[in-house]
Scaffold this active site. Structure first.
Site, PDB file in Angstrom:
ATOM      1  N   TYR A 188       0.835  -1.202   0.000  1.00  0.00           N
ATOM      2  CA  TYR A 188       0.000   0.000   0.000  1.00  0.00           C
ATOM      3  C   TYR A 188       0.871   1.254   0.000  1.00  0.00           C
ATOM      4  CZ  TYR A 188      -3.535   3.400   1.447  1.00  0.00           C
ATOM      5  OH  TYR A 188      -4.372   4.497   1.512  1.00  0.00           O
ATOM      6  N   LYS A 218       0.899   3.895  -3.179  1.00  0.00           N
ATOM      7  CA  LYS A 218       0.460   5.277  -2.988  1.00  0.00           C
ATOM      8  C   LYS A 218       1.600   6.265  -3.227  1.00  0.00           C
ATOM      9  CE  LYS A 218      -3.943   4.999  -2.043  1.00  0.00           C
ATOM     10  NZ  LYS A 218      -4.947   5.656  -2.919  1.00  0.00           N
TER      11      LYS A 218
END
Length: 225
Positions: free
Chosen positions: A131, A135
């Protein structure tokens, strides 16, 4: 919030959104990880509401949960690929389609608004390495895309939310982690979804026309220098 501000809104999700459709509201199912699905969704939205002036990319997620927060050494390749596809590839595909369409038919006050995360800017073990990395990829992509968008008269900005009071946050965070995170936020609380939406509304507005290539740290002051 955009619909309440007189925007004609095409909403998309991989699942149905019952009750969304209306006179100035269109819904289309879309898998942001699939370029055919993205192109079809843009086609559907423009057929229903006309050329798209504002794109908001807010699909995203992590496969980590409060009971499963793997280290890099324990991260499965399938989890890495799936998380990257949703957060980074999906953002790329949507930006690409928007730029292609506005290159063919420019519009005044064009806007692209992306969603990254505070997890892209500092270690966020609960969210997982996949993640955080995906991102962070959004931030790198945004720098290049903002230049290309500017040449077409569009702005492109990124919102990097910190802890927000959402189902996804509670799914990935146990009570001890939540307490530590909130204690590190100067405002002493999680963000509210309406506060995120209000930031999107401002970035979509005519008044935000001279702001581009920026990352908005929406985190209650958690990353103040």
């Amino acid at each position: 919030m955009l619909a309440a501000s007189d925007f004609r809104v095409a909403a998309s999700d991989i699942r149905d959104l019952p009750g969304w459709a209306g006179a100035d509201r269109h819904f289309v199912r879309m898998d942001v990880t699939d370029e055919v699905s993205v192109r079809a969704a843009f086609d559907s939205a423009e057929a229903a509401l006309g050329p798209i002036a504002v794109l908001v990319c807010c699909a995203g997620g992590t496969r980590a949960t409060r009971d499963r927060q793997p280290s890099i050494a324990d991260t499965d390749l399938s989890d890495w690929i799936g998380t990257e596809a949703l957060n980074a590839r999906g953002t790329f595909l949507c930006i690409r389609d928007m730029l292609r369409r506005r290159r063919r038919l420019p519009l005044e006050n064009g806007r692209i608004i992306l969603t990254s995360s505070a997890a892209a800017q500092r270690p966020a073990l609960a969210a997982g390495a996949a993640y955080c990395a995906s991102k962070a990829a959004v931030l790198g992509l945004a720098r290049v895309a903002a230049v290309e968008a500017a040449a077409l008269g569009m702005t492109l900005n990124v919102i990097a939310p910190g802890g927000f009071d959402t189902d996804a946050y509670h799914l990935a965070t146990d009570s001890a982690q939540m307490h530590r995170q909130i204690s590190a936020i100067p405002l002493g609380r999680l963000g509210r979804p309406d506060e995120f939406a209000a930031t999107v509304r401002f970035l979509a507005s005519v008044e935000a026309g001279y702001l581009t290539g920026a990352t908005i740290d929406l985190n209650g002051g958690a990353r103040m220098a």
